[in-house]
Scaffold this motif. Sequence first.
Motif, PDB file in Angstrom:
ATOM      1  N   PRO A 590       0.828  -1.215   0.000  1.00  0.00           N
ATOM      2  CA  PRO A 590       0.000   0.000   0.000  1.00  0.00           C
ATOM      3  C   PRO A 590       0.862   1.266   0.000  1.00  0.00           C
ATOM      4  O   PRO A 590       1.965   1.281   0.564  1.00  0.00           O
ATOM      5  CB  PRO A 590      -0.805  -0.115   1.291  1.00  0.00           C
ATOM      6  N   VAL A 591       0.363   2.293  -0.647  1.00  0.00           N
ATOM      7  CA  VAL A 591       1.095   3.544  -0.755  1.00  0.00           C
ATOM      8  C   VAL A 591       0.133   4.708  -0.509  1.00  0.00           C
ATOM      9  O   VAL A 591      -1.034   4.651  -0.896  1.00  0.00           O
ATOM     10  CB  VAL A 591       1.790   3.665  -2.126  1.00  0.00           C
ATOM     11  N   LEU A 592       0.651   5.763   0.138  1.00  0.00           N
ATOM     12  CA  LEU A 592      -0.152   6.942   0.461  1.00  0.00           C
ATOM     13  C   LEU A 592      -0.286   7.851  -0.756  1.00  0.00           C
ATOM     14  O   LEU A 592       0.666   8.037  -1.512  1.00  0.00           O
ATOM     15  CB  LEU A 592       0.516   7.706   1.610  1.00  0.00           C
ATOM     16  N   LEU A 593      -1.487   8.414  -0.956  1.00  0.00           N
ATOM     17  CA  LEU A 593      -1.742   9.375  -2.032  1.00  0.00           C
ATOM     18  C   LEU A 593      -2.217  10.692  -1.441  1.00  0.00           C
ATOM     19  O   LEU A 593      -3.012  10.700  -0.487  1.00  0.00           O
ATOM     20  CB  LEU A 593      -2.821   8.850  -2.987  1.00  0.00           C
ATOM     21  N   GLU A 594      -1.758  11.797  -2.000  1.00  0.00           N
ATOM     22  CA  GLU A 594      -2.248  13.097  -1.574  1.00  0.00           C
ATOM     23  C   GLU A 594      -2.878  13.834  -2.754  1.00  0.00           C
ATOM     24  O   GLU A 594      -2.445  13.663  -3.901  1.00  0.00           O
ATOM     25  CB  GLU A 594      -1.139  13.946  -0.958  1.00  0.00           C
ATOM     26  N   PRO A 595      -3.911  14.627  -2.494  1.00  0.00           N
ATOM     27  CA  PRO A 595      -4.549  15.379  -3.583  1.00  0.00           C
ATOM     28  C   PRO A 595      -3.645  16.506  -4.064  1.00  0.00           C
ATOM     29  O   PRO A 595      -3.063  17.243  -3.265  1.00  0.00           O
ATOM     30  CB  PRO A 595      -5.819  15.926  -2.933  1.00  0.00           C
ATOM     31  N   MET A 596      -3.548  16.639  -5.372  1.00  0.00           N
ATOM     32  CA  MET A 596      -2.785  17.715  -6.003  1.00  0.00           C
ATOM     33  C   MET A 596      -3.773  18.623  -6.733  1.00  0.00           C
ATOM     34  O   MET A 596      -4.704  18.149  -7.383  1.00  0.00           O
ATOM     35  CB  MET A 596      -1.768  17.155  -6.987  1.00  0.00           C
ATOM     36  N   CYS A 597      -3.545  19.928  -6.621  1.00  0.00           N
ATOM     37  CA  CYS A 597      -4.460  20.907  -7.202  1.00  0.00           C
ATOM     38  C   CYS A 597      -3.750  21.761  -8.240  1.00  0.00           C
ATOM     39  O   CYS A 597      -2.571  22.087  -8.091  1.00  0.00           O
ATOM     40  CB  CYS A 597      -5.030  21.821  -6.122  1.00  0.00           C
ATOM     41  N   LYS A 598      -4.502  22.118  -9.264  1.00  0.00           N
ATOM     42  CA  LYS A 598      -4.023  23.112 -10.216  1.00  0.00           C
ATOM     43  C   LYS A 598      -4.378  24.476  -9.634  1.00  0.00           C
ATOM     44  O   LYS A 598      -5.534  24.725  -9.279  1.00  0.00           O
ATOM     45  CB  LYS A 598      -4.679  22.918 -11.578  1.00  0.00           C
ATOM     46  N   VAL A 599      -3.382  25.335  -9.500  1.00  0.00           N
ATOM     47  CA  VAL A 599      -3.558  26.620  -8.840  1.00  0.00           C
ATOM     48  C   VAL A 599      -3.186  27.742  -9.796  1.00  0.00           C
ATOM     49  O   VAL A 599      -2.160  27.664 -10.485  1.00  0.00           O
ATOM     50  CB  VAL A 599      -2.684  26.708  -7.562  1.00  0.00           C
ATOM     51  N   GLU A 600      -4.019  28.769  -9.829  1.00  0.00           N
ATOM     52  CA  GLU A 600      -3.715  29.974 -10.601  1.00  0.00           C
ATOM     53  C   GLU A 600      -3.693  31.152  -9.620  1.00  0.00           C
ATOM     54  O   GLU A 600      -4.702  31.458  -8.982  1.00  0.00           O
ATOM     55  CB  GLU A 600      -4.752  30.213 -11.689  1.00  0.00           C
ATOM     56  N   ILE A 601      -2.528  31.766  -9.482  1.00  0.00           N
ATOM     57  CA  ILE A 601      -2.317  32.848  -8.514  1.00  0.00           C
ATOM     58  C   ILE A 601      -2.233  34.175  -9.259  1.00  0.00           C
ATOM     59  O   ILE A 601      -1.493  34.294 -10.239  1.00  0.00           O
ATOM     60  CB  ILE A 601      -1.025  32.617  -7.711  1.00  0.00           C
ATOM     61  N   PHE A 602      -2.983  35.168  -8.794  1.00  0.00           N
ATOM     62  CA  PHE A 602      -2.974  36.494  -9.403  1.00  0.00           C
ATOM     63  C   PHE A 602      -2.233  37.466  -8.492  1.00  0.00           C
ATOM     64  O   PHE A 602      -2.547  37.570  -7.300  1.00  0.00           O
ATOM     65  CB  PHE A 602      -4.404  36.979  -9.637  1.00  0.00           C
ATOM     66  N   CYS A 603      -1.261  38.175  -9.057  1.00  0.00           N
ATOM     67  CA  CYS A 603      -0.435  39.059  -8.239  1.00  0.00           C
ATOM     68  C   CYS A 603       0.123  40.196  -9.085  1.00  0.00           C
ATOM     69  O   CYS A 603       0.262  40.064 -10.305  1.00  0.00           O
ATOM     70  CB  CYS A 603       0.709  38.271  -7.600  1.00  0.00           C
ATOM     71  N   PRO A 604       0.478  41.329  -8.454  1.00  0.00           N
ATOM     72  CA  PRO A 604       1.206  42.381  -9.184  1.00  0.00           C
ATOM     73  C   PRO A 604       2.532  41.817  -9.687  1.00  0.00           C
ATOM     74  O   PRO A 604       3.176  41.013  -8.995  1.00  0.00           O
ATOM     75  CB  PRO A 604       1.425  43.460  -8.111  1.00  0.00           C
ATOM     76  N   ASN A 605       2.951  42.240 -10.889  1.00  0.00           N
ATOM     77  CA  ASN A 605       4.130  41.595 -11.466  1.00  0.00           C
ATOM     78  C   ASN A 605       5.428  41.880 -10.730  1.00  0.00           C
ATOM     79  O   ASN A 605       6.405  41.152 -10.888  1.00  0.00           O
ATOM     80  CB  ASN A 605       4.271  41.915 -12.956  1.00  0.00           C
ATOM     81  N   ASP A 606       5.457  42.928  -9.876  1.00  0.00           N
ATOM     82  CA  ASP A 606       6.679  43.141  -9.104  1.00  0.00           C
ATOM     83  C   ASP A 606       6.814  42.128  -7.967  1.00  0.00           C
ATOM     84  O   ASP A 606       7.855  42.065  -7.304  1.00  0.00           O
ATOM     85  CB  ASP A 606       6.746  44.580  -8.567  1.00  0.00           C
ATOM     86  N   ALA A 607       5.774  41.329  -7.744  1.00  0.00           N
ATOM     87  CA  ALA A 607       5.829  40.302  -6.696  1.00  0.00           C
ATOM     88  C   ALA A 607       5.923  38.897  -7.275  1.00  0.00           C
ATOM     89  O   ALA A 607       5.985  37.929  -6.519  1.00  0.00           O
ATOM     90  CB  ALA A 607       4.589  40.405  -5.799  1.00  0.00           C
ATOM     91  N   THR A 608       5.978  38.773  -8.600  1.00  0.00           N
ATOM     92  CA  THR A 608       5.929  37.445  -9.219  1.00  0.00           C
ATOM     93  C   THR A 608       7.090  36.556  -8.776  1.00  0.00           C
ATOM     94  O   THR A 608       6.904  35.364  -8.501  1.00  0.00           O
ATOM     95  CB  THR A 608       5.920  37.572 -10.755  1.00  0.00           C
TER      96      THR A 608
END
Length: 690
Positions: A590-608
């Motif tokens: 048996p092996v452990l599985l964790e949920p993975m999410c697709k994430v889209e982060i919005f930020c000012p470009n000076d903080a990218t």
Amino acid sequence: MGDGDGGTAGGREAGPRCIALVGPFGSGKTTLLEAVLARAGAIARQGSVDQGNTVGDASPEARAHSMSVEANVASTDYLGDRYTFIDCPGSVEFLSEANGVFGGADLAIIVAEADEKKLPALQIILRSLEDRGIPHMLFINKIDKFQGSIRNLLKAVQPASKAPLVVRQIPIWQNGIATGFIDLALERAYVYKEHATSEVIDIPDEEQAREVEARFEMLEQIADYDDVLMEQLLEDINPERDLVFGDLVKEMQTGEICPVFIGSASHGNGVWRLLKALRHEAPGISRTRERLGLATEAGKEPLLQVLKTVYSEHGGKLSIARVLSGTISEGDTVTRPDGSEARVSSVLDLVGQQSKRRGEAGIGETVALNKVEGVLTGETLSANGKPPENLCELDIPDPVIAKRVAPTERKDEVKLSAALQRSVEEDPSLRFTHIQDTGETLLEGQGEMHLRVALERLTGKYGITAETGNPTLPYKETIRQSTNVRGRHKKQSGGHGQFGDVVLDIKPLPRGEGFVFTDTITGGVVPKQYIPSVREGIRDYLQEGPLGFPVVDVSVNLADGSYHTVDSSDQAFRMAGQLAMREGMPNCKPVLLEPMCKVEIFCPNDATARINAIVSGRRGQLLGFDARPGWEGWDAVNAIMPESEIQDLIIELRSATAGVASFRKAFDHLAEVTGKQADQVLQKYGKKAA
């Protein structure tokens, strides 16, 4: 002649106005509301946010945190006109409070200060107004503390606004302090007086050249939308004041320009002139009806737009609503878009948390409807018995943080559920859900402070103490290899016994395939009527595998078995299926599985760059980033991240972006967890931990 004297060309639309006060956190919106109410005579004395005696921010939570955490409503009369001002929170976590308000507002005053760090927050607000087509003007507050050039400040702000920022007033400087202003449309100068009407003076000689330059720049901007004015400027003709004011009004009301005023709300400077601008220039209900898709001319049938829902401690439910047509009266029955009906208990005027009963409200007025059960923020209501078409859809962002919530005392479970339901009615950007797999109730919101305030209200307003914590993460487990196993359930205890015997082939499946059950029984060694029970026994086991988590991506085939003509039963074969799985699964690696999410982060470009580092530091896989469409100076960062690393992600993102970053996520896949990370999860949540 005072700070507010002056007018506009042509007639102005009569009738009540609804004005939204918006702007970044800490810009002085609540102080401006206080100054306006004091000058209009609604309150005897201007209060102070620091002293905690303002009309707005009167809730215990707002006072405790020294910030607006909900929209505050105050109606007043000024020079014979009725105004309702709605002070909206500036923190990104509470911005959704303005969504309902925008559904019925004629105009928004954006309150800002000379702080370039707050430009991204200002851009979020401007974008929201522009997308909805709401006319707006900019009030540069705290001019008494400003050091620098208004022109340079607006150059920095202009990229955040689609419409040109048109300076209407320029400060008069004396020893580096703004002592007054020159109104470029009126061509008059004013000297500030502490909490009093400004004094009209001649434009100082040393300011003449500056005034001429600034006025010409203003005229050039508005001439872009008026060929007559452009022609006069090209021919060096000084345009008449009525033409100038007419263009300023028309172009502001149609969203072609954003006029800029200056002042100091705490000292009352510039507030009279702002009120006069509202009186002569703010659009009325006919333009708001047009924006909402209604005919400009209103009929007699009552139609209302619900801007906000409030549950007061003593008065029950209040629905703040703008009358779009007709008249609403105490005792009327209103119809919701879904056809359900509610009776209006009473009609109230509001000034903060103080209410005054009135018999009815006419077109354009903004009032509180008492105890209109079932009605929600953002809904359109009719009073003619026919379900209306909903005129506004609330634009509610996805939650970015969640906490599990449970009452400290079990007897409060029903009470907690009712209180959470009311909390969501008051603030639709909150969400609460019951998770079937874990049995947990989750409260989700727009940030750490957003949830903190919501939980404080549970105690302060509803008298419920709750235990909170991070939600249980939906870890899963699967297997890496196959096995063949027999499970025999045999029990004899007098009378009929129990007998079930099965042989199972257990195999791993590709990721995402779930659970597949088959049988290859021949010769009736397991009668057909018992095969579904075997499947159910296997399903029972898969709820918690060898590691302590639900099992996924497993194929089980019923290959063989035996039965007893007297002692076999559905229950016996169900138990046999469970027993076979319990014995066989530990041998399948048996092996452990964790949920993975697709994430889209919005930020000012000076903080990218900082955002990329945060994602990488949380075991995220960066997929890249690009300019955020339609948002100058912003990026969208895309990544795949473990859900366990997203629970408090928003706190770090906001810290890295002066409080403005946001993100959205969606489940993508399950991934194996190995090594130290797996050991930590198993130690905390697995069977060994239990």
